[in-house]
Design a protein around this motif. Sequence first.
Motif, short mmCIF file in Angstrom:
data_model
loop_
_atom_site.label_atom_id
_atom_site.label_comp_id
_atom_site.label_asym_id
_atom_site.label_seq_id
_atom_site.Cartn_x
_atom_site.Cartn_y
_atom_site.Cartn_z
N SER A 92 0.83 -1.21 0.00
CA SER A 92 0.00 0.00 0.00
C SER A 92 0.86 1.26 0.00
O SER A 92 0.50 2.27 -0.61
N SER A 93 1.99 1.18 0.69
CA SER A 93 2.85 2.37 0.82
C SER A 93 3.62 2.68 -0.46
O SER A 93 4.16 3.79 -0.61
N TRP A 124 -3.03 -1.41 -8.01
CA TRP A 124 -2.16 -2.06 -7.03
C TRP A 124 -2.56 -1.70 -5.60
O TRP A 124 -2.48 -2.54 -4.69
N LEU A 125 -3.01 -0.47 -5.40
CA LEU A 125 -3.44 -0.06 -4.06
C LEU A 125 -4.69 -0.84 -3.65
O LEU A 125 -4.80 -1.31 -2.51
N LEU A 126 -5.62 -1.00 -4.59
CA LEU A 126 -6.82 -1.78 -4.32
C LEU A 126 -6.46 -3.23 -4.00
O LEU A 126 -7.00 -3.82 -3.05
N PHE A 127 -5.53 -3.78 -4.76
CA PHE A 127 -5.06 -5.16 -4.51
C PHE A 127 -4.44 -5.28 -3.12
O PHE A 127 -4.71 -6.25 -2.39
N SER A 128 -3.65 -4.29 -2.73
CA SER A 128 -3.00 -4.33 -1.41
C SER A 128 -4.03 -4.24 -0.29
O SER A 128 -3.88 -4.87 0.76
N ARG A 129 -5.10 -3.46 -0.51
CA ARG A 129 -6.15 -3.34 0.51
C ARG A 129 -6.92 -4.65 0.65
O ARG A 129 -7.35 -5.02 1.75
#
Length: 395
Positions: A95-96, A103-108
């Motif tokens: 996320s960072s 990719w942010l959605l995947f990390s969440r």
Amino acid sequence: MMVEKLSKHRLHVLTAMFVLIAFMLGCNEFMVVGNLSLIAKSYHESLSQISWLVSAFAWTYAIVTPLLAIFTNKVHKYYLLIVLLIVFLTGTILSSCAPNIGWLLFSRIITASVAGMIESLLSVIVYQLSHNPKQRSMTIAWIYTGFSIASVVGVPLGTFIADHWRWQDAFIMCAVITTIATIVAFMILPKNLQAGEGKYRDQVVIFQDKIIWYGIFFVICGAATLYGYYTYIRPLVHQQLHFGLNSLSFILLLLGVVDILANQVAGRIAVDNGFKKLWYVYVLNIVLLALFGVMMQHQWTGIVWLFILGFTVAIFGSTAQVFFLNEATEKYPSAINLASTFNAIFYNVGIALSSMTAGQTLRFGGLSSLGWNSMAYCIGATILCFILAKKLTKD
């Protein structure tokens, strides 16, 4: 193999670690809310697109948590917690440094898929390590306090970091906390924690128990009672009671402190059939909510009412969690992992349900009528609380 009994000092250290983990889980979830506009700007996306980060997290949490509980039942709790923390850490690091919104959605989704199981697992481990009912209840209350602290400071802390540096740095802070918690867990958590037994069928049989369903519906009604009005706490304080924006932040902070105190009282209530004591509290809540509309017509009576309700409506969590774990331990030992997830899952169902009806209530009646929305759920919670108190006393 018997589970190692911990000394009082070591159990206190372990409790502190659990509070840290709960705080870390809460911060990771809440900080996104405070930084949605900054995230949207950095990825050149609209707020409506970015809102998927919140809903995807919630749906993943609700769907994956019980499935994970069922399929990891036979995994030793020590190794399971360490692995889940590492997965959570991986998602937080991703996320960072996510290069785009995908990719942010995947990390969440990664973090949400294990967050609920980590939260539930803490309660299960407490039950294995502590054979004192009061100690169990208070430790569970401290875990909930960790979430309360995160709700109080998570959004403002994440916003502060994002405003002074970058929103990604808020996740770096979470990653550092997760790393510390993982190392501490690796070092002090007993390695002979019992794994679950039984097949999948032995776990889902818990859903055939009427009293479990009473508890589930109680959690839904309890959460809905709170969020029936709390969903609109900002407009209630700012628009209905006419407090300025500077006062608003301070009032929300104080409400968070009240929630922390409520969790501590909840731990004491949960000992020895907490529903017997909660029943009287919910009768009081019906009266408080019946007077909600009248009290909201004046600034200071309104704010006092919100503080009182913030305390009395929020003290059911520990009692519900202890109830589910007690029932599973005594009747369905194979389903203790699954039972430990009920409180978190159905609490979120209650939030979703009451937020929806609160919107309709607001549409037809205005902010001061939100008390009736909460009161409807409170009556249900009171009836269920009375039934559970009677049934558990007979048992």
